[in-house]
Every structure is written in C-alpha cells, then in structure tokens.
Motif scaffolding. Structure first.
Motif, PDB file in Angstrom:
ATOM      1  N   GLU A 106      38.102 -29.440  41.680  1.00 60.57           N
ATOM      2  CA  GLU A 106      38.811 -29.162  40.427  1.00 60.57           C
ATOM      3  C   GLU A 106      40.013 -28.248  40.650  1.00 60.57           C
ATOM      4  O   GLU A 106      41.011 -28.340  39.938  1.00 60.57           O
ATOM      5  N   ARG A 148      32.419 -36.014  44.758  1.00 65.30           N
ATOM      6  CA  ARG A 148      33.706 -36.400  44.177  1.00 65.30           C
ATOM      7  C   ARG A 148      33.662 -37.773  43.524  1.00 65.30           C
ATOM      8  O   ARG A 148      34.139 -37.960  42.398  1.00 65.30           O
ATOM      9  N   ARG A 204      32.309 -29.053  43.568  1.00 68.70           N
ATOM     10  CA  ARG A 204      32.992 -29.471  42.336  1.00 68.70           C
ATOM     11  C   ARG A 204      34.159 -28.525  42.023  1.00 68.70           C
ATOM     12  O   ARG A 204      35.256 -28.963  41.687  1.00 68.70           O
ATOM     13  N   GLU A 205      33.911 -27.227  42.132  1.00 69.31           N
ATOM     14  CA  GLU A 205      34.964 -26.242  41.843  1.00 69.31           C
ATOM     15  C   GLU A 205      36.150 -26.397  42.796  1.00 69.31           C
ATOM     16  O   GLU A 205      37.307 -26.266  42.386  1.00 69.31           O
ATOM     17  N   THR A 239      38.863 -34.496  39.449  1.00 68.28           N
ATOM     18  CA  THR A 239      37.669 -34.378  38.613  1.00 68.28           C
ATOM     19  C   THR A 239      36.497 -35.053  39.321  1.00 68.28           C
ATOM     20  O   THR A 239      36.491 -36.276  39.476  1.00 68.28           O
TER      21      THR A 239
END
Length: 201
Positions: free
Chosen positions: A54, A108, A50-51, A59
């Motif tokens: 981002e 994702r 996720r990081e 997102t």
C-alpha cells in the motif's frame, strides 16, 4: 511505514517470547505451541506485507483475515525446502530461493497458493541468487541467537529472561526484515528501483 515495522517487530518478538515460555512449560503439547506461533507471526507477515504494498500504491488482494492461506503456503514451501535439503543440500537452498516471493505474491494478487509459488518460481529464474543471498542473511539473523544459546548455554542460565527477550528481538528483526525484503525484491524486479524508496523512506 516505520511505525508499522516497529509494531510488527515487537509483536513478533513478544509472540516468540510467549511461545518459548509456553514451549518449556507444556511438554507434550509443545508442537501445538509451534503451530500457534507460526499462525500468529503469519498474521504479522500479511499485515506488514500489505502495508508495504500500500505504501507504493498497490492494493493487496488478500485480506489479513485470510492469513491462514499464507501459513499453509509456508508449510508447502517448507516441505519442498526440507525435501531438497534431505536429498541434497544445494537443491534445498535453490528451492527456497525460487519460492522466496511466493508469500508476497499471494498477499498482493490473492490468486491461490500454487499460482503464487509458480509465479515466484518463474520470476526468480534469473534473480534467484539475490533471493538466496537476502534470504540467507536474514535467516541467519533469525536463528543466530538460538545457535549462540546452544553453543554457550551459560549465557541462557546467567541472563535468563533477559537473554530470552534479547534473542527474540534479534530473531524478530530477521523475520520482519524477510517480509520487507520479499516485497522489495518483487518490486525491484517489476518496477524501477525508486519505488522502493517509498517503502523505506
């Protein structure tokens, strides 16, 4: 992002040390230890993935609390790879390569495990050698310390906990590197290469 990678690497190594110690002490319940370890590092995987997304302005749809979905997908992929290896070694590696992006796609897009596996299969039709190469390099890094420990058990006996810690730090580098490699390969297929600089820069 480097701070996230560092924390994820250390968390994976600590989980590995804890699971190794518990595995030795629990005997009959050792399989339960492996399941808990797998779930714990899947949370780290989803967090780091996720990081990374981002970092490039994407997102992710799958929240960290839904990491169990990625864990279950990993079991499906593992079963497919094992079947491929049992039937014939090359198909196992081929299946591994074609599903290499499945976890990153699930994090994702959040469209379901089978949809992510199908999309990974389609995306890597032409790029599976790259996925296989990266996956094997990082996979070897993950398991090399264990192989050395089996080949040279005197090292384990001589260095004890220090050896356990060192092997888990090296293995964790391969594991976390695999998470980042999947995101990088996915972005490299879909977007211009400079987007990858934002992850590692």
């Amino acid at each position: 992002m480097p701070g996230t990678v560092l924390v994820g690497w250390l968390a994976t190594a600590v989980a590995g040390v804890a699971s190794d110690v518990a595995f030795e002490r629990m005997g009959d319940a050792a399989s339960f230890v492996l399941i808990v370890y797998g779930i714990l590092i899947t949370f780290v995987q989803v967090w780091i993935t996720r990081e990374a997304f981002e970092q490039v302005g994407v997102t992710p749809a799958l929240p960290v609390v839904n990491s169990l979905s990625v864990y279950l997908q990993g079991l499906l992929i593992g079963l497919g790879v094992v079947l491929g290896l049992v039937l014939f070694i090359l198909p196992g590696f081929y299946v591994f390569a074609r599903w290499y992006l499945a976890s990153a796609l699930l994090v994702r897009d959040g469209g379901g495990r089978r949809a992510a596996m199908r999309q990974s299969w389609d995306m890597l039709a032409a790029h599976w050698p790259a996925a296989l190469g990266v996956g094997l390099i990082l996979g070897v890094l993950s398991v090399a310390p264990l192989v050395v420990g089996e080949v040279a058990p005197a090292l384990v006996a001589e260095y004890g906990f220090g050896w356990l810690l060192a092997t888990n730090l090296v293995a964790a580098a391969g594991i976390v590197g695999g998470y980042l490699a999947a995101v990088s390969l996915l972005l490299n297929i879909e977007q211009p290469a400079p987007a990858l600089q934002e992850i590692f820069g």
